[in-house]
Design an enzyme around this catalytic site. Sequence first.
Site: not given
Ligand code: NAD
Length: 258
Positions: A140, A153
Site C-alpha cells: 500500500s 496497517y
Molecule cells: P477487500 O475487503 O475488498 O478484499 C479483501 C480480501 O481479503 C477479501 O477477499 C477477504 O475475504 C479477504 N480476507 C480478509 N481476511 C481474510 C483472512 N483472514 N483469510 C483469508 N482471506 C481474508 O479489500 P481490498 O481493498 O481489495 O484489499 C486487498 C488488499 O489491497 C489488502 O491487502 C489491502 O490492504 C490492499 N490495499 C487496498 C487499498 C484500497 O484502497 N482498497 C489500498 C492499498 C492497499
Amino acid sequence: MSNLKGKTAIVTGSTSGIGLAMAIGLAKQGVNIMANGFGEKDVAIAQIKACGVEVDYHDADMSKPAEIKDLIEQTEKRFGSIDILVNNAGIQYTANVEDFPEDKWESIIAINLSSAFYTSHYALPGMKKRNWGRIINIASVHGLVGSAQKAAYVAAKHGIVGLTKVTALENAKTGITCNAICPGWVLTPLVQKQVDARAERDHVSNDEAKNALVSEKQPSGEFVAPEQLAALAVFLCGPDASEVRGAAWNMDGGWTAQ
Ligand code: NAD
C-alpha cells in the site's frame, strides 16, 4: 499468445476487490487460479472461470499458519506447481494507538503481514526447484508513508515492503522475483467502510464523503482502479519484468510524490 498461459497462481483474498481483479487479470492471460477468501466466493469463482481457465478454491484463514501450509500443499497437488503467488488478503481497522484494540493489532499483523511470510516460506522450495516464480505482495502507499489512526496497517505494510526486499535479494540469482505493489485509494469494500464512517461522522452524503476521502491524499482526485493494478501485476509476471526485483511500485494518483 500469453507467455503466462498454463501457469498457476494463488491469489489470497480473491473473493473481492483488488484480489478478485488480480485473479481475473491473470486468468485472462491463461493462468489457472487457486482462489481464497471469504464472502461471496461463488460469484467470484464464476467470474474467474468465465476467463476459460481452471479454478479451484481453498478456504484458508490467512491468520492461521497451518491453514496456509495446507493451501500451498493442496495447490501443488491440484495444479502441479505454484508459479505465481499474489499475497493480497488484508483487513483494516482505524483508531489512535492508545485506543487500538489488542486483538485488532494481532489480526492485522497476522493477515496483512505474517501470511505473506508463511505463503512465501512454503511456496519458495517448489519455485526454486523449477527456477521460476513471481511473488507479488500487495502492500500500500501505507508501506511507504504513514497516516494517523492506522498503526497496525501501516506497520504491517511497511513490514511487507521489507519482506519483499529480503525475498527478492535471497533469490536475485534465480528466475524468481518478488515485488510489492503500493496502491493509493481504490474503491473496494475495504475502503467503502471508511467512506461510510466518514459520511456518518461529517453528516455528508456518500458521494461527498468519497470525494473528500480521495482528494485529501491523492492529488489526481481519482481512485485507482483494481483493473489497473491487475495490469501492473501481469506486467510484473512477464519476461520484461525479470529484472524488476525488490521494488515497491506505487500506483497512487501522486499520493507519495508529495
Ligand atoms: P477487500 O475487503 O475488498 O478484499 C479483501 C480480501 O481479503 C477479501 O477477499 C477477504 O475475504 C479477504 N480476507 C480478509 N481476511 C481474510 C483472512 N483472514 N483469510 C483469508 N482471506 C481474508 O479489500 P481490498 O481493498 O481489495 O484489499 C486487498 C488488499 O489491497 C489488502 O491487502 C489491502 O490492504 C490492499 N490495499 C487496498 C487499498 C484500497 O484502497 N482498497 C489500498 C492499498 C492497499
